[in-house]
Design a protein around this motif. Structure first.
Motif, PDB file in Angstrom:
ATOM      1  N   GLU A  47       0.908  -1.255   0.065  1.00  0.00           N
ATOM      2  CA  GLU A  47       0.125  -0.101   0.108  1.00  0.00           C
ATOM      3  C   GLU A  47       0.929   1.340  -0.012  1.00  0.00           C
ATOM      4  O   GLU A  47       0.526   2.326  -0.430  1.00  0.00           O
ATOM      5  N   ASN A  51       7.329  -2.583  -3.743  1.00  0.00           N
ATOM      6  CA  ASN A  51       6.793  -3.410  -4.803  1.00  0.00           C
ATOM      7  C   ASN A  51       7.767  -4.760  -4.796  1.00  0.00           C
ATOM      8  O   ASN A  51       7.486  -5.689  -5.442  1.00  0.00           O
ATOM      9  N   ILE A  72      -1.327 -11.506  -2.172  1.00  0.00           N
ATOM     10  CA  ILE A  72      -1.204 -10.985  -3.242  1.00  0.00           C
ATOM     11  C   ILE A  72      -2.410 -11.249  -4.158  1.00  0.00           C
ATOM     12  O   ILE A  72      -3.077 -10.781  -4.755  1.00  0.00           O
ATOM     13  N   LYS A  73      -2.976 -12.837  -3.644  1.00  0.00           N
ATOM     14  CA  LYS A  73      -3.961 -13.158  -4.228  1.00  0.00           C
ATOM     15  C   LYS A  73      -5.345 -12.381  -3.855  1.00  0.00           C
ATOM     16  O   LYS A  73      -6.058 -12.058  -4.810  1.00  0.00           O
ATOM     17  N   ARG A  75      -5.267  -9.267  -3.157  1.00  0.00           N
ATOM     18  CA  ARG A  75      -5.207  -7.919  -3.687  1.00  0.00           C
ATOM     19  C   ARG A  75      -5.277  -7.703  -5.309  1.00  0.00           C
ATOM     20  O   ARG A  75      -5.746  -6.907  -5.669  1.00  0.00           O
ATOM     21  N   GLY A  76      -4.877  -8.964  -5.942  1.00  0.00           N
ATOM     22  CA  GLY A  76      -4.953  -8.931  -7.331  1.00  0.00           C
ATOM     23  C   GLY A  76      -3.745  -8.277  -7.865  1.00  0.00           C
ATOM     24  O   GLY A  76      -2.702  -7.691  -7.054  1.00  0.00           O
ATOM     25  N   ARG A  77      -3.515  -7.845  -9.040  1.00  0.00           N
ATOM     26  CA  ARG A  77      -2.370  -6.834  -9.606  1.00  0.00           C
ATOM     27  C   ARG A  77      -1.133  -7.691  -9.422  1.00  0.00           C
ATOM     28  O   ARG A  77      -0.174  -6.921  -8.909  1.00  0.00           O
ATOM     29  N   ARG A  78      -0.957  -8.824  -9.766  1.00  0.00           N
ATOM     30  CA  ARG A  78       0.145  -9.575  -9.505  1.00  0.00           C
ATOM     31  C   ARG A  78       1.453  -8.757 -10.168  1.00  0.00           C
ATOM     32  O   ARG A  78       2.564  -8.981  -9.709  1.00  0.00           O
ATOM     33  N   ASP A  79       0.973  -8.296 -11.345  1.00  0.00           N
ATOM     34  CA  ASP A  79       2.180  -7.765 -12.358  1.00  0.00           C
ATOM     35  C   ASP A  79       2.745  -6.438 -11.580  1.00  0.00           C
ATOM     36  O   ASP A  79       3.850  -5.927 -11.876  1.00  0.00           O
ATOM     37  N   GLU A  80       1.984  -6.052 -10.481  1.00  0.00           N
ATOM     38  CA  GLU A  80       2.580  -4.697  -9.724  1.00  0.00           C
ATOM     39  C   GLU A  80       3.716  -5.108  -8.779  1.00  0.00           C
ATOM     40  O   GLU A  80       4.297  -4.483  -8.011  1.00  0.00           O
ATOM     41  N   THR A 118       1.243 -18.339  -7.813  1.00  0.00           N
ATOM     42  CA  THR A 118       1.318 -17.571  -9.151  1.00  0.00           C
ATOM     43  C   THR A 118       1.879 -18.420 -10.156  1.00  0.00           C
ATOM     44  O   THR A 118       2.515 -19.498  -9.954  1.00  0.00           O
TER      45      THR A 118
END
Length: 311
Positions: A47, A51, A72-73, A75-80, A118
């Protein structure tokens, strides 16, 4: 928001302050860890613009990766998020041995992928060298995984300079993680120059020397953990070490900063060091670590700090 830096020659771009997560589910390292607090530490990091998360199979074992995977799951946005993890520890008859064989490293990556939920790992390290596997073969196995898209960058940890040279015969090593701090500067004689010459990013662990460089101890501080037997924390050596830390405090106070932030900022001025991974047991420590980015050291201050710890 901090400007992102590139980790060596990889395609990974990160906040220069990452998060070491051995206190997230690392029940075998720290007693009485609260897993929900650990997940909050990771959430707080993400937050607040951190990263880069550094974990390992052996933190837990396995549990740190699982908890990070859960955060991470949700939150989503794994690519960040840039995730680094490590493998080499194998349990044989209840004992730990190191295994760098290509087959074991490939299995380790598969296990980490499942726990982290992932389909790729940004940076995978061989955590410790074993005695038998030629290091270029071990690194070659990671190159195969990279070519398959299962990992994005190849790292090694705790390798000697000889092992680095053998492992990097084909130029595949991109990151080295090794012990380095102002009290333990052996890496300056070989590993740091080698890394700089070969475009390898050097990530120091124990950057605050088990808290000694954090500026929070006095000569009356007592320890009931591993530090109790560590020579750096004993007798006259401990007092001399604290005197050096006090000299850094003068620089820190002139900047309105804490000792730890000045020490961490000093590492970021060193060749081959792009990113740091201080740990945190509580969310507020994560936010505190980020204050490092507000510290700008002059060339004179960089030299002065170096000299303090050469004496």
């Amino acid at each position: 928001m901090a400007e992102k830096v590139r980790i060596g020659k990889t395609e990974l771009y990160v906040n220069p302050i990452g998060l070491g997560t051995n206190a997230v589910g690392g029940h075998n390292i720290y007693p009485n860890l609260n897993e929900e607090t650990g997940k909050d530490v990771v959430r707080t990091a993400l937050e607040n613009g951190i990263n880069f998360l550094d974990t390992a199979f052996i933190y837990g074992p396995e549990r740190s990766e699982e908890l990070i995977g859960e955060v991470i799951k949700e939150r989503g946005r794994r690519d960040e998020v840039v995730i680094a993890t490590k493998g080499a520890h194998k349990f044989v008859d209840g004992k730990i041995v190191f295994d760098n064989s290509p087959a074991f490293l490939k299995d380790s990556v598969e296990g980490s992928l499942k726990r982290l939920q992932t389909d790729y790992i940004d940076l995978f390290y061989i955590h410790f060298p074993d005695e038998n596997t030629p290091k270029d073969e071990a690194v070659g196995a990671l190159k195969e995984l990279k070519d398959q898209g299962k990992i994005r960058a190849i790292g090694v940890s705790n390798f000697s300079i000889e092992q680095m040279k053998e492992g990097n015969k084909d130029g595949y090593i991109e990151v080295l993680q090794s012990e380095y701090n102002l009290f333990k500067r052996e890496a300056e004689s070989d590993l740091l120059p080698y890394s700089a010459e070969n475009g390898i990013s050097f990530i120091p662990y124990f950057p605050l020397a088990a808290g000694l460089l954090g500026g929070r101890y006095t000569k009356d501080t007592t320890f009931n953990d591993g530090r109790a037997k560590n020579p750096m924390f004993q007798g006259e050596t401990f007092e001399r070490n604290l005197e050096k830390v006090e000299l850094v405090r003068e620089i820190a106070e002139a900047k309105g900063a804490e000792v730890a932030h000045v020490v961490l900022a000093w590492y970021l001025t060193q060749n081959a060091i792009d990113v740091l991974i201080p740990g945190a047991k509580r969310p507020e420590q994560v936010q505190n670590n980020l204050k490092t980015l507000n510290v700008n050291l002059t060339d004179e201050e960089v030299v002065k700090i170096s000299r303090i710890f050469q004496a």
